[in-house]
Write a protein that holds these residues in place. Structure first.
Motif, PDB file in Angstrom:
ATOM      1  N   VAL A  90     -24.200  60.083 -28.546  1.00  0.00           N
ATOM      2  CA  VAL A  90     -24.532  60.790 -29.785  1.00  0.00           C
ATOM      3  C   VAL A  90     -24.565  62.298 -29.547  1.00  0.00           C
ATOM      4  O   VAL A  90     -24.022  63.091 -30.340  1.00  0.00           O
ATOM      5  CB  VAL A  90     -25.886  60.309 -30.338  1.00  0.00           C
ATOM      6  CG1 VAL A  90     -26.305  61.164 -31.535  1.00  0.00           C
ATOM      7  CG2 VAL A  90     -25.813  58.843 -30.748  1.00  0.00           C
ATOM      8  N   SER A  91     -25.197  62.714 -28.464  1.00  0.00           N
ATOM      9  CA  SER A  91     -25.334  64.142 -28.179  1.00  0.00           C
ATOM     10  C   SER A  91     -23.991  64.773 -27.841  1.00  0.00           C
ATOM     11  O   SER A  91     -23.729  65.935 -28.192  1.00  0.00           O
ATOM     12  CB  SER A  91     -26.332  64.355 -27.043  1.00  0.00           C
ATOM     13  OG  SER A  91     -27.579  63.773 -27.352  1.00  0.00           O
ATOM     14  N   THR A  92     -23.136  64.022 -27.163  1.00  0.00           N
ATOM     15  CA  THR A  92     -21.782  64.517 -26.873  1.00  0.00           C
ATOM     16  C   THR A  92     -21.011  64.724 -28.161  1.00  0.00           C
ATOM     17  O   THR A  92     -20.323  65.740 -28.338  1.00  0.00           O
ATOM     18  CB  THR A  92     -21.047  63.512 -25.967  1.00  0.00           C
ATOM     19  OG1 THR A  92     -21.748  63.422 -24.717  1.00  0.00           O
ATOM     20  CG2 THR A  92     -19.620  63.946 -25.706  1.00  0.00           C
ATOM     21  N   TRP A  93     -21.122  63.774 -29.078  1.00  0.00           N
ATOM     22  CA  TRP A  93     -20.491  63.917 -30.394  1.00  0.00           C
ATOM     23  C   TRP A  93     -21.043  65.158 -31.105  1.00  0.00           C
ATOM     24  O   TRP A  93     -20.290  65.912 -31.727  1.00  0.00           O
ATOM     25  CB  TRP A  93     -20.750  62.652 -31.215  1.00  0.00           C
ATOM     26  CG  TRP A  93     -20.196  62.682 -32.607  1.00  0.00           C
ATOM     27  CD1 TRP A  93     -18.935  62.313 -33.003  1.00  0.00           C
ATOM     28  CD2 TRP A  93     -20.885  63.103 -33.803  1.00  0.00           C
ATOM     29  NE1 TRP A  93     -18.805  62.477 -34.364  1.00  0.00           N
ATOM     30  CE2 TRP A  93     -19.984  62.960 -34.875  1.00  0.00           C
ATOM     31  CE3 TRP A  93     -22.159  63.584 -34.058  1.00  0.00           C
ATOM     32  CZ2 TRP A  93     -20.334  63.271 -36.186  1.00  0.00           C
ATOM     33  CZ3 TRP A  93     -22.518  63.900 -35.358  1.00  0.00           C
ATOM     34  CH2 TRP A  93     -21.597  63.743 -36.407  1.00  0.00           C
ATOM     35  N   MET A  94     -22.339  65.376 -30.997  1.00  0.00           N
ATOM     36  CA  MET A  94     -22.955  66.526 -31.653  1.00  0.00           C
ATOM     37  C   MET A  94     -22.382  67.840 -31.137  1.00  0.00           C
ATOM     38  O   MET A  94     -22.164  68.779 -31.914  1.00  0.00           O
ATOM     39  CB  MET A  94     -24.478  66.482 -31.444  1.00  0.00           C
ATOM     40  CG  MET A  94     -25.232  67.719 -31.914  1.00  0.00           C
ATOM     41  SD  MET A  94     -25.098  68.049 -33.692  1.00  0.00           S
ATOM     42  CE  MET A  94     -26.249  66.836 -34.336  1.00  0.00           C
ATOM     43  N   VAL A  95     -22.103  67.944 -29.851  1.00  0.00           N
ATOM     44  CA  VAL A  95     -21.513  69.168 -29.308  1.00  0.00           C
ATOM     45  C   VAL A  95     -20.173  69.459 -29.979  1.00  0.00           C
ATOM     46  O   VAL A  95     -19.797  70.623 -30.152  1.00  0.00           O
ATOM     47  CB  VAL A  95     -21.363  69.064 -27.775  1.00  0.00           C
ATOM     48  CG1 VAL A  95     -20.539  70.232 -27.226  1.00  0.00           C
ATOM     49  CG2 VAL A  95     -22.733  69.053 -27.114  1.00  0.00           C
ATOM     50  N   ARG A 228     -15.381  63.049 -39.266  1.00  0.00           N
ATOM     51  CA  ARG A 228     -15.488  62.941 -40.720  1.00  0.00           C
ATOM     52  C   ARG A 228     -16.641  61.998 -41.065  1.00  0.00           C
ATOM     53  O   ARG A 228     -16.470  61.017 -41.776  1.00  0.00           O
ATOM     54  CB  ARG A 228     -14.198  62.373 -41.303  1.00  0.00           C
ATOM     55  CG  ARG A 228     -12.983  63.273 -41.202  1.00  0.00           C
ATOM     56  CD  ARG A 228     -11.787  62.511 -41.723  1.00  0.00           C
ATOM     57  NE  ARG A 228     -10.551  63.272 -41.661  1.00  0.00           N
ATOM     58  CZ  ARG A 228      -9.354  62.724 -41.764  1.00  0.00           C
ATOM     59  NH1 ARG A 228      -9.224  61.409 -41.917  1.00  0.00           N
ATOM     60  NH2 ARG A 228      -8.271  63.475 -41.708  1.00  0.00           N
ATOM     61  N   ALA A 229     -17.793  62.306 -40.566  1.00  0.00           N
ATOM     62  CA  ALA A 229     -18.934  61.420 -40.754  1.00  0.00           C
ATOM     63  C   ALA A 229     -20.217  62.221 -40.748  1.00  0.00           C
ATOM     64  O   ALA A 229     -20.347  63.180 -39.985  1.00  0.00           O
ATOM     65  CB  ALA A 229     -18.973  60.361 -39.656  1.00  0.00           C
ATOM     66  N   PRO A 230     -21.196  61.840 -41.569  1.00  0.00           N
ATOM     67  CA  PRO A 230     -22.517  62.462 -41.476  1.00  0.00           C
ATOM     68  C   PRO A 230     -23.175  62.102 -40.161  1.00  0.00           C
ATOM     69  O   PRO A 230     -22.846  61.090 -39.527  1.00  0.00           O
ATOM     70  CB  PRO A 230     -23.285  61.852 -42.660  1.00  0.00           C
ATOM     71  CG  PRO A 230     -22.247  61.235 -43.544  1.00  0.00           C
ATOM     72  CD  PRO A 230     -21.115  60.844 -42.644  1.00  0.00           C
ATOM     73  N   PHE A 231     -24.135  62.912 -39.761  1.00  0.00           N
ATOM     74  CA  PHE A 231     -24.770  62.712 -38.466  1.00  0.00           C
ATOM     75  C   PHE A 231     -25.566  61.418 -38.393  1.00  0.00           C
ATOM     76  O   PHE A 231     -25.453  60.653 -37.425  1.00  0.00           O
ATOM     77  CB  PHE A 231     -25.680  63.896 -38.136  1.00  0.00           C
ATOM     78  CG  PHE A 231     -26.474  63.688 -36.891  1.00  0.00           C
ATOM     79  CD1 PHE A 231     -25.884  63.801 -35.644  1.00  0.00           C
ATOM     80  CD2 PHE A 231     -27.825  63.347 -36.941  1.00  0.00           C
ATOM     81  CE1 PHE A 231     -26.607  63.591 -34.482  1.00  0.00           C
ATOM     82  CE2 PHE A 231     -28.558  63.138 -35.782  1.00  0.00           C
ATOM     83  CZ  PHE A 231     -27.943  63.260 -34.551  1.00  0.00           C
ATOM     84  N   LEU A 232     -26.435  61.151 -39.393  1.00  0.00           N
ATOM     85  CA  LEU A 232     -27.330  60.012 -39.280  1.00  0.00           C
ATOM     86  C   LEU A 232     -26.599  58.673 -39.219  1.00  0.00           C
ATOM     87  O   LEU A 232     -26.921  57.837 -38.364  1.00  0.00           O
ATOM     88  CB  LEU A 232     -28.354  60.028 -40.414  1.00  0.00           C
ATOM     89  CG  LEU A 232     -29.763  60.489 -40.012  1.00  0.00           C
ATOM     90  CD1 LEU A 232     -30.403  59.510 -39.026  1.00  0.00           C
ATOM     91  CD2 LEU A 232     -29.735  61.887 -39.435  1.00  0.00           C
ATOM     92  N   PRO A 233     -25.623  58.408 -40.103  1.00  0.00           N
ATOM     93  CA  PRO A 233     -24.891  57.148 -39.936  1.00  0.00           C
ATOM     94  C   PRO A 233     -24.221  57.026 -38.573  1.00  0.00           C
ATOM     95  O   PRO A 233     -24.169  55.932 -37.996  1.00  0.00           O
ATOM     96  CB  PRO A 233     -23.860  57.197 -41.072  1.00  0.00           C
ATOM     97  CG  PRO A 233     -24.518  58.016 -42.129  1.00  0.00           C
ATOM     98  CD  PRO A 233     -25.269  59.079 -41.370  1.00  0.00           C
TER      99      PRO A 233
END
Length: 392
Positions: A90-95, A228-233
């Motif tokens: 998740v954190s890698t995606w956030m970067v 192309r996605a919101p963070f929480l989902p």
């Protein structure tokens, strides 16, 4: 630098090959309250840490269904390992939401590990060229094994307004409080970290509101499917994998001990002959199947929406939270049944089911995964009310 993306089948196979090592190392991870070095090395060598790294940085940009299946497989070996890998994913995606030049710096390190916290439990004030950050973040999974931290905070503007933000911090700049003395997921090493008058440059600050809605500062990733996605989902679909994996681990552990076991103080010399056992394993399997259904449904919706670029409705966002709650609930129910069926000897630390029971209980207590909270949220939306949280 782009690289060939392994198929889902290949990545799940790699995860399955790690299960014996993870099972062997799970007691050590629990005792040390951190993942063993050879576990981390095996994850890196397998390529599984690249699943959510952007393709241009040598990653796979694996779809969510692949991520969930891989994490579930890792969870069969060790709940703490799967949970840590999920947080890193998740954190890698956030970067990938931060400016491209920031990504260049972070992903220059091969197999870089990034942990993160969504709770904005720190305060920041503007300063020339960035912000000054003070605060602490509890439950910071895998941070001592990571190089970077994506941590939420609240930015206090001079006009008196406040803004939620996400910051990207070198772990070396943070203090660590070794307070992870818990009943479950002990191997995840989810200690508390501290920032004291920490300067964070502007490029490493991301407005959290837009990020929660799927808007970000990266030019290269703007059109990429997984972004192309919101963070929480994205986050809740990811962390459903470890919960599902723990349920499967409980089933594996139960059947491994079943041959030759009797039921004390009964006439059953073989537990496998008892109708009670038949009912227990059947009911647990149905619940595991239900958990799998919800985990895969959440993942498949993310992948479908990402491929089409279609906007998310509020009901779909709330349903993503509902799905992870259902996964946790059904997984816990399955583990509870199998734990109850495991007999008095299962209370010894050498028997995996007791650790699995504590791990799934811990997962169910997570505020973003709590079944009751997520049921209420989804029910509010179905009844036409506004969500009572921004984390949707």
């Amino acid at each position: 630098m782009a690289t060939d993306t392994p198929s889902r089948t290949e990545l799940v196979r790699r995860a399955a090959e790690l299960v014996p090592l993870l099972q062997k190392n799970a007691p050590t991870a629990e005792e040390d309250r951190s993942l063993p070095e050879d576990t981390v090395a095996a994850l890196a060598d397998s390529g599984l840490l690249k699943m959510r790294v952007p393709v241009q940085h040598g990653g796979y940009e694996s779809d969510m269904r692949t991520v969930v299946e891989v994490l579930a497989e890792l969870g069969r070996g060790c709940g703490s390992t799967s949970w840590t890998a999920a947080v890193w994913a998740v954190s890698t995606w956030m970067v990938g939401l931060f400016p491209d030049e920031v990504q260049e710096e972070v992903f220059a390190t091969p197999d870089v590990r990034i942990s993160g916290i969504l709770s904005p439990s720190a305060m920041a004030v503007p300063t020339e060229g960035g912000i000054v950050l003070n605060g602490r973040w509890a439950f910071n999974t895998g941070v001592r094994l990571s190089s970077w931290n994506t941590n939420a905070a609240v930015l206090a503007h001079p006009d008196g307004s406040f803004e939620p933000i996400m910051t990207l911090l070198p772990v070396a700049d943070l203090g660590v409080i070794d307070d992870w003395h818990t009943s479950g997921l002990r191997g995840s090493g989810s200690v508390t970290t501290v920032a004291e008058n920490l300067f964070v440059p502007t490029e490493r600050v991301l407005p959290l509101g837009p990020a929660l809605q799927g808007h970000h500062l990266s030019r290269r990733n703007a059109g990429r499917t997984i972004y192309r996605a919101p963070f929480l989902p994205t986050a809740v679909a990811t962390v459903s994998g470890p919960a599902l994996g723990l349920a499967k681990a409980a089933r594996d552990a139960f059947f491994e001990r079943l041959p030759g076991r009797g039921i004390s103080y009964t006439s059953y010399e073989k537990q496998s002959d008892a109708p009670l056992t038949h009912l227990q394993v059947a009911e647990a399997t149905v619940k595991i199947d239900e958990a799998e259904f919800h985990a895969y449904a959440a993942a498949d919706l993310l992948d479908a929406k990402g491929a089409s670029g279609e906007e998310w409705t509020m009901e779909e966002r709330a349903r993503a939270r509902l799905r992870v709650g259902a996964v946790c609930s059904r997984a816990k129910e399955a583990v509870d049944i199998l734990n109850t069926a495991s007999g008095g000897s299962s209370i010894y630390h050498s028997v995996p089911i007791q650790r699995i029971e504590r791990d799934i209980q811990t997962v169910n207590m997570h505020s973003i995964m709590h079944p009751n909270t997520n049921l209420e949220l989804y029910g509010r939306v179905l009844c036409g009310l506004e969500p009572n949280t921004q984390y949707i």
